[in-house]
Design a protein around this motif. Structure first.
Motif, mmCIF file in Angstrom:
data_model
loop_
_atom_site.group_PDB
_atom_site.id
_atom_site.type_symbol
_atom_site.label_atom_id
_atom_site.label_comp_id
_atom_site.label_asym_id
_atom_site.label_seq_id
_atom_site.Cartn_x
_atom_site.Cartn_y
_atom_site.Cartn_z
ATOM 1 N N ILE A 129 0.837 -1.202 0.000
ATOM 2 C CA ILE A 129 0.000 0.000 0.000
ATOM 3 C C ILE A 129 0.872 1.251 0.000
ATOM 4 N N ALA A 130 1.946 1.234 0.773
ATOM 5 C CA ALA A 130 2.865 2.376 0.816
ATOM 6 C C ALA A 130 3.494 2.628 -0.544
ATOM 7 N N SER A 131 3.780 1.577 -1.273
ATOM 8 C CA SER A 131 4.361 1.723 -2.604
ATOM 9 C C SER A 131 3.402 2.461 -3.531
ATOM 10 N N GLU A 132 2.107 2.134 -3.445
ATOM 11 C CA GLU A 132 1.109 2.810 -4.269
ATOM 12 C C GLU A 132 1.017 4.291 -3.907
ATOM 13 N N ASP A 166 7.551 -0.477 7.984
ATOM 14 C CA ASP A 166 7.535 -0.947 6.593
ATOM 15 C C ASP A 166 7.160 0.166 5.632
ATOM 16 N N ALA A 167 6.218 1.007 6.031
ATOM 17 C CA ALA A 167 5.800 2.111 5.172
ATOM 18 C C ALA A 167 6.908 3.157 5.066
ATOM 19 N N GLU A 168 7.540 3.457 6.187
ATOM 20 C CA GLU A 168 8.617 4.456 6.157
ATOM 21 C C GLU A 168 9.755 4.011 5.245
ATOM 22 N N ARG A 217 12.792 4.899 0.355
ATOM 23 C CA ARG A 217 13.404 4.336 -0.858
ATOM 24 C C ARG A 217 12.917 5.086 -2.103
ATOM 25 N N ARG A 218 11.641 5.435 -2.120
ATOM 26 C CA ARG A 218 11.095 6.171 -3.259
ATOM 27 C C ARG A 218 11.762 7.538 -3.384
ATOM 28 N N CYS A 219 11.935 8.216 -2.275
ATOM 29 C CA CYS A 219 12.595 9.524 -2.307
ATOM 30 C C CYS A 219 14.033 9.402 -2.800
ATOM 31 N N GLU A 220 14.720 8.353 -2.379
ATOM 32 C CA GLU A 220 16.097 8.124 -2.840
ATOM 33 C C GLU A 220 16.131 7.904 -4.345
ATOM 34 N N GLN A 221 15.165 7.162 -4.861
ATOM 35 C CA GLN A 221 15.107 6.905 -6.305
ATOM 36 C C GLN A 221 14.936 8.199 -7.095
ATOM 37 N N ILE A 222 14.132 9.110 -6.552
ATOM 38 C CA ILE A 222 13.865 10.376 -7.235
ATOM 39 C C ILE A 222 14.981 11.384 -6.986
#
Length: 426
Positions: free
Chosen positions: A184-187, A207-209, A214-219
């Motif tokens: 859900i966090a990924s979505e 798990d959500a954090e 990780r998403r912020c690091e990717q961007i």
């Protein structure tokens, strides 16, 4: 179309959750055909499971207090669909709503007739386009967009907001978003994109954090967390004696402190990203003047709270434990896809009696089935069932002394129905 005709047309498209078609292609084509209204102003998109609406409310109030002219798009509504679209603190007029609905409808029909759309836009896609078109015409300074469901494929994501905000993520709408917190966090974290300029993150389960980080690091973005020491230091500059406390905000419940923190940090990022002048006094004024109907809202001895999942029920339970010593009557109606067992388990310790009711919504759980389930876990507490909100409120008042509290919860749709009754017949 007049307002009633436009409203009837939109609701004829079906329940906004049951008929959902996740994906951005429809919205992108619709917005392109409307002349890209979302490009006329900067945008803040707010996703999460709980707290989205409160953060929107606090933030919108802060921006207006600073002299800005914000547009606010939220969901669902309580009594009128026009509640979802606000311009500078005022709901869109019935006339303007009808006018923009006609425009979006004709645009959608043209796209479908010419074969550019494979599927007709949904209720929520229509409303999102209506809001963005109305915001452009009103020449707002900035838009606040509450994500409807998820994030990655939600219609609001097509607006490409420059600031992304993610409130607490929990289990909800698993049939669309995934079975685990991480899924859900990924979505929801997918609203953070290459064009994003700032990210504000509320308190999260581990798990959500991890997923959001990780998403912020990717961007390649450094997120601002509501719970870190740097944020604490900033909030201390606004509230130097003690930091941000419940006495500094207008909304009830200790959980609103976190939502106010997120809104305050988002206001600072808004100022930095777009050059708006937002003073500390504007933040203090905005937090104290925010109003969020249907969320821990009192009408005499009736308390309305749109807790619609287990996290919301936990927040309501925490509020009841601090605000009342007497048992309460709970009027409970819920959508059948919700974890109603988990919600009731958190609320039953405060209940003297329970009234089960079915909200006026195609997704609602049948009142008889709900009452039967409640009786299995309610112990010796009396359980009543009602077919309508009117019957439920009457039943609750009959068994509740005037000195004790009636709590209406489980669904914002039910809260909206009872709120309308209270406004018309206090």
């Amino acid at each position: 179309m007049n307002f009633q005709e436009s409203s009837n047309y939109l609701f004829s498209l079906g329940n906004e959750v049951e008929t959902i078609k996740l994906g951005l292609r429809n919205m992108e084509l619709l917005l392109h055909e409307l002349g890209q209204p979302q490009l006329a102003f900067p945008k803040i998109q707010i996703a999460g499971t709980n707290g989205k609406g409160s953060v929107c409310t606090f933030l919108e109030s802060i921006l207006r207090s600073s002299g800005l002219r914000p547009g606010l798009y939220t969901s669902p509504h309580l009594t009128s669909v026009t509640e979802r679209i606000q311009i500078n603190g005022e709901q869109i007029s019935d006339e303007d709503f009808a006018r923009f609905t006609s425009r979006v409808r004709s645009t959608a029909e043209r796209l479908l007739e010419t074969g550019r759309l494979e599927k007709f836009p949904t209720f929520f896609e229509h409303l999102t386009a209506i809001a963005l078109a109305a915001f452009r015409e009103a020449e707002i300074d900035i838009a606040i967009l509450e994500t409807g469901l998820g994030g990655r494929l939600d219609a609001t994501t097509a607006a490409e907001a420059e600031i992304s905000v993610i409130t607490a993520i929990g289990l909800d709408h698993q049939e669309y978003l995934g079975e685990t917190i991480a899924e859900i966090a990924s979505e929801k974290a997918a609203i953070i994109k290459d064009h994003t300029r700032a990210v504000i993150i509320g308190k999260q389960l581990p798990d959500a954090e991890m997923v959001v980080r990780r998403r912020c690091e990717q961007i390649g973005l450094k997120p601002i967390f509501s719970f870190d020491t740097q944020s604490d230091r900033y909030l201390k500059t606004i509230f130097p004696t003690s930091g941000l406390l419940a006495e500094h905000i207008s909304l009830n419940g200790v959980h609103q402190i976190e939502n106010a923190r997120i809104a305050t940090l988002t206001a600072r990022s808004t100022s930095r990203c777009f050059g708006f002048k937002i003073e500390q006094r504007d933040i203090r004024k905005g937090l104290l003047s925010a109003r969020h109907p249907g969320r821990l809202e009192y009408f005499g001895n009736v308390l309305l709270d749109g807790a619609h999942n287990t996290a919301g029920a936990e927040a309501l339970a925490a509020f009841l434990s601090q605000s009342t010593e007497q048992p309460v009557t709970i009027v409970f109606g819920v959508m059948r896809d919700k974890d109603f067992r988990g919600m009731l388990e958190r609320l039953l310790p405060f209940a003297a009696s329970i009234v089960a009711v079915s909200p006026n919504n195609s997704r609602a759980m049948d009142a008889s089935a709900l009452a039967e389930f409640v009786r299995e876990i309610a112990g010796k507490r009396p359980v009543f069932e009602a077919r309508t909100a009117t019957e439920a409120l009457a039943a609750a008042r009959k068994v509740t002394p005037a000195s004790q509290l009636i709590v209406v919860t489980g669904s914002l749709y039910l809260v909206g129905e009872v709120r309308e009754l209270m406004n018309n017949n206090p």
